[in-house]
Design an enzyme around this catalytic site. Structure first.
Site, PDB file in Angstrom:
ATOM      1  N   CYS A 128       0.850  -1.189   0.000  1.00 31.23           N
ATOM      2  CA  CYS A 128       0.000   0.000   0.000  1.00 31.23           C
ATOM      3  C   CYS A 128       0.891   1.246   0.000  1.00 31.23           C
ATOM      4  O   CYS A 128       1.782   1.366   0.837  1.00 31.23           O
ATOM      5  CB  CYS A 128      -0.899  -0.005   1.230  1.00 31.23           C
ATOM      6  SG  CYS A 128      -1.855   1.515   1.398  1.00 31.23           S
ATOM      7  N   CYS A 176       0.371   3.147   3.539  1.00 30.04           N
ATOM      8  CA  CYS A 176       0.793   2.687   4.872  1.00 30.04           C
ATOM      9  C   CYS A 176       1.750   1.503   4.819  1.00 30.04           C
ATOM     10  O   CYS A 176       2.093   0.953   5.860  1.00 30.04           O
ATOM     11  CB  CYS A 176      -0.430   2.323   5.705  1.00 30.04           C
ATOM     12  SG  CYS A 176      -1.264   0.837   5.123  1.00 30.04           S
ATOM     13  N   CYS A 188      -7.489  -0.699   1.270  1.00 25.45           N
ATOM     14  CA  CYS A 188      -6.485  -1.234   2.198  1.00 25.45           C
ATOM     15  C   CYS A 188      -7.149  -1.384   3.557  1.00 25.45           C
ATOM     16  O   CYS A 188      -7.791  -0.459   4.043  1.00 25.45           O
ATOM     17  CB  CYS A 188      -5.297  -0.273   2.274  1.00 25.45           C
ATOM     18  SG  CYS A 188      -4.168  -0.671   3.618  1.00 25.45           S
ATOM     19  N   CYS A 244      -5.185   1.338   6.301  1.00 23.15           N
ATOM     20  CA  CYS A 244      -5.369   2.798   6.245  1.00 23.15           C
ATOM     21  C   CYS A 244      -6.654   3.199   5.517  1.00 23.15           C
ATOM     22  O   CYS A 244      -6.951   4.383   5.402  1.00 23.15           O
ATOM     23  CB  CYS A 244      -4.160   3.473   5.607  1.00 23.15           C
ATOM     24  SG  CYS A 244      -4.043   3.218   3.818  1.00 23.15           S
ATOM     25  N   CYS A 251      -8.937  -5.081  -9.856  1.00 23.55           N
ATOM     26  CA  CYS A 251      -8.511  -4.043 -10.780  1.00 23.55           C
ATOM     27  C   CYS A 251      -7.974  -2.882  -9.940  1.00 23.55           C
ATOM     28  O   CYS A 251      -8.739  -2.196  -9.274  1.00 23.55           O
ATOM     29  CB  CYS A 251      -9.725  -3.630 -11.617  1.00 23.55           C
ATOM     30  SG  CYS A 251      -9.352  -2.440 -12.884  1.00 23.55           S
TER      31      CYS A 251
END
Ligand SMILES: [Zn+2]
Length: 151
Positions: free
Chosen positions: A68, A71, A116, A119, A140
């Protein structure tokens, strides 16, 4: 008899508290703006979508892990990446518990948004037209929400 009920309740409590133990990263909008690039902020925090075929990971097939960009939580591995031809990085699975699903009813469609789990940054959407020989799912994902690291 009473003792065993207490033990069961205690085990139940452990199970529930473990399920919620994943630490969340919570920041103010100003903090995110400072930390992220304009493109990352647009995708992760404003649920934006980058143009097809524009992202740096669309045709990227090195071995490693995609984290991510907000984070640094590991979200996808290169072993689940495939060429969907859509212009966005596509995966047929995510790393356990690190991606969460929301219902997105924007633009008159009902889609599954993926975020995510740490976060809550927007990653993209999950569709059911992925490779049938694996999961049948297509995650996607916007390149701007990811950072790749070689194994
Ligand atoms: Zn994150």
């Amino acid at each position: 008899m009473k003792k065993s009920i207490h033990i069961i309740l205690f085990l139940l409590f452990l199970t529930i508290s473990n399920a919620h133990s994943q630490k969340k990263v919570i920041k103010t909008d100003a903090e995110w703006k400072q930390q992220l690039t304009e493109k990352q902020y647009f995708v992760l925090r404003q649920k934006g979508t980058e143009y097809a075929f524009s992202g740096e990971y669309d045709k990227h097939y090195k071995t490693g892990t995609y984290y991510c960009a907000g984070c640094n939580t590991p979200l996808f591995t290169s072993t689940t990446k495939f060429d969907s031809g859509t212009g966005w990085p596509s995966f047929d699975n995510h790393i356990n518990n690190n991606v969460a699903f929301l219902i997105d009813k924007k633009y008159g469609m009902v889609r599954t948004e993926i975020i995510c789990n740490v976060c809550e940054g927007h990653l993209g959407h999950m569709f059911k037209d992925g490779p049938k020989e694996t999961t049948g799912k297509r995650y996607c994902v916007n390149s701007a929400s990811l950072l790749f690291n070689k194994k």
